[in-house]
Write a protein that holds these residues in place. Sequence first.
Motif, short mmCIF file in Angstrom:
data_model
loop_
_atom_site.label_atom_id
_atom_site.label_comp_id
_atom_site.label_asym_id
_atom_site.label_seq_id
_atom_site.Cartn_x
_atom_site.Cartn_y
_atom_site.Cartn_z
N LYS A 12 -4.48 -62.91 24.56
CA LYS A 12 -5.02 -61.60 24.95
C LYS A 12 -4.24 -61.01 26.11
CE LYS A 12 -9.39 -59.35 26.19
NZ LYS A 12 -10.85 -59.55 26.44
N ALA A 13 -3.82 -61.88 27.04
CA ALA A 13 -3.09 -61.42 28.23
C ALA A 13 -1.75 -60.79 27.87
CB ALA A 13 -2.88 -62.60 29.18
N VAL A 14 -1.19 -61.16 26.71
CA VAL A 14 0.08 -60.57 26.29
C VAL A 14 -0.13 -59.54 25.18
CG1 VAL A 14 1.44 -62.56 27.01
CG2 VAL A 14 0.55 -62.46 24.66
N GLY A 15 -1.37 -59.09 25.00
CA GLY A 15 -1.65 -58.01 24.07
C GLY A 15 -1.90 -58.40 22.64
N ALA A 16 -2.20 -59.68 22.41
CA ALA A 16 -2.43 -60.15 21.04
C ALA A 16 -3.91 -60.40 20.78
CB ALA A 16 -1.64 -61.42 20.76
N ASN A 17 -4.42 -59.84 19.70
CA ASN A 17 -5.75 -60.20 19.23
C ASN A 17 -5.68 -61.53 18.49
OD1 ASN A 17 -5.94 -56.87 18.97
ND2 ASN A 17 -7.82 -57.87 19.67
N THR A 18 -6.82 -62.20 18.36
CA THR A 18 -6.89 -63.49 17.67
C THR A 18 -8.07 -63.50 16.72
OG1 THR A 18 -8.10 -64.34 19.59
CG2 THR A 18 -5.74 -64.86 19.47
N TYR A 19 -7.97 -64.37 15.70
CA TYR A 19 -9.03 -64.44 14.70
C TYR A 19 -9.11 -65.86 14.15
CZ TYR A 19 -11.72 -63.46 10.44
OH TYR A 19 -12.66 -63.47 9.44
N TYR A 27 -10.12 -46.18 14.28
CA TYR A 27 -9.97 -47.09 15.41
C TYR A 27 -10.53 -46.43 16.67
CZ TYR A 27 -7.00 -49.93 12.41
OH TYR A 27 -6.54 -50.72 11.40
N PRO A 28 -10.94 -47.25 17.65
CA PRO A 28 -10.85 -48.72 17.70
C PRO A 28 -11.88 -49.41 16.80
CG PRO A 28 -11.99 -47.91 19.62
CD PRO A 28 -11.50 -46.70 18.89
N VAL A 29 -11.54 -50.63 16.40
CA VAL A 29 -12.42 -51.49 15.62
C VAL A 29 -12.71 -52.74 16.44
CG1 VAL A 29 -12.51 -53.03 13.62
CG2 VAL A 29 -11.64 -50.70 13.36
N THR A 30 -13.97 -53.11 16.55
CA THR A 30 -14.35 -54.32 17.29
C THR A 30 -15.10 -55.26 16.37
OG1 THR A 30 -14.52 -53.13 19.39
CG2 THR A 30 -15.65 -55.24 19.25
N ILE A 31 -14.68 -56.51 16.34
CA ILE A 31 -15.38 -57.53 15.56
C ILE A 31 -15.75 -58.68 16.49
CG2 ILE A 31 -14.22 -56.94 13.39
CD1 ILE A 31 -12.47 -59.40 13.75
N ASP A 32 -16.85 -59.35 16.17
CA ASP A 32 -17.29 -60.53 16.92
C ASP A 32 -16.83 -61.75 16.15
OD1 ASP A 32 -18.69 -62.65 18.10
OD2 ASP A 32 -20.32 -61.34 18.71
N ASN A 33 -15.95 -62.53 16.77
CA ASN A 33 -15.35 -63.67 16.10
C ASN A 33 -15.52 -64.92 16.95
OD1 ASN A 33 -12.22 -65.09 15.67
ND2 ASN A 33 -13.55 -64.82 13.91
N GLU A 86 -13.26 -58.99 19.71
CA GLU A 86 -11.87 -58.59 19.56
C GLU A 86 -11.83 -57.11 19.19
OE1 GLU A 86 -9.02 -60.28 19.96
OE2 GLU A 86 -9.94 -62.22 20.45
N THR A 87 -11.17 -56.31 20.03
CA THR A 87 -11.07 -54.87 19.79
C THR A 87 -9.65 -54.51 19.38
OG1 THR A 87 -12.84 -54.36 21.35
CG2 THR A 87 -11.32 -52.58 20.79
#
Length: 345
Positions: free
Chosen positions: A156-163, A44-50, A55-56
């Motif tokens: 994202k503002a509350v620290g959650a990644n999304t997919y 880590y960190p891992v970044t993907i383009d979704n 998203e990191t």
Amino acid sequence: MSMNRPAAAALAAALCLLAGACGSSSAGRADDDPAGAAGSKSGYPVTIDNCGVKETFEKAPSRVVVMNGASVAEVSTLLALGLGDRIVANEQTYGMSEVPGRAAAIKKLPTGDVKLNDAYDIPREAMLGLRPDLVLSTTSYGFDRKNGFATRDQLKAVGANTYVSPQGCDQDTSKMTIADSYRLLRDMGEVFHVSDRAEKLIAASEQNIAAVTAKVKGKKKPKVMVLFSNMSMGGNDFGSVVAKGVYNDILARAGGSNAFENAAKGSFADLSKEKVAATDVDALVVIGYNDPNPAAYARKLLKEFPQWPAAKNNTYVTLSDSMYLGPSNDLAVRKIAGMLHPDAF
């Protein structure tokens, strides 16, 4: 699953009213093997383009929320990768599965005790209250502000990644193939730092499918009708007939073709009884979505259309989650091929 979110809500409302060629699917074997599922922090960190959003991930997610979407692709993928202990709320269920034990495993997952909205999914405030660090949605509909969902920016503002799952960015899943199931596995493998496990599942699935396609190569491709049992998503008698999507890729690998592929531009066709009666159907694939007896529905259809070759030969198979986006497409390929070309097995 190759179904858009508005269609998912319609399906849910309707519900309220109403062994692989080279061995077992690798996805099935991983469901009960949580050992080593937690990825180490190295890598880590891992970044993907979704869907155009980067998203990191600074570490492997530990509070995952799986939205409904009339799918089990996301929850089944996590279970296949041995990541069920990371889920704090899951809203996906079909009530059945081709993988032994998977339906029961899904049923045991926490739901977060959330009051769902009219789309049978998690509204904004409830989502934020779950304190997720990763939210999975079948399509971008699950992050649509207009429908009362938490947006990707709000999460994202509350620290959650999304997919958003493959082919779900524009909510058009008509171009989905088995490769998208593998992409979902690979993405989750990368996010949770279990890529080795994802690649083993993919390799086993590819091997199983290749063995089947080799046996049916060169054979005549029967015309198959694929539809959901006891459901309608349109105004006609047959509103849940599959036209395009991952289903067609599965049929092709199994040595068949979709009798209604040209009946619609999108994933599903809304057909009259007359249109269905006028089409030669050599075989039926009936998909059960929380239907305890899809075989009864298949037999009813064969009786209703006795002119079909499928009716004359009693040719049908019932399936569930293996027909959708997810880790078990190889099981669907094998079962359909066995129905269409029994002499090859």
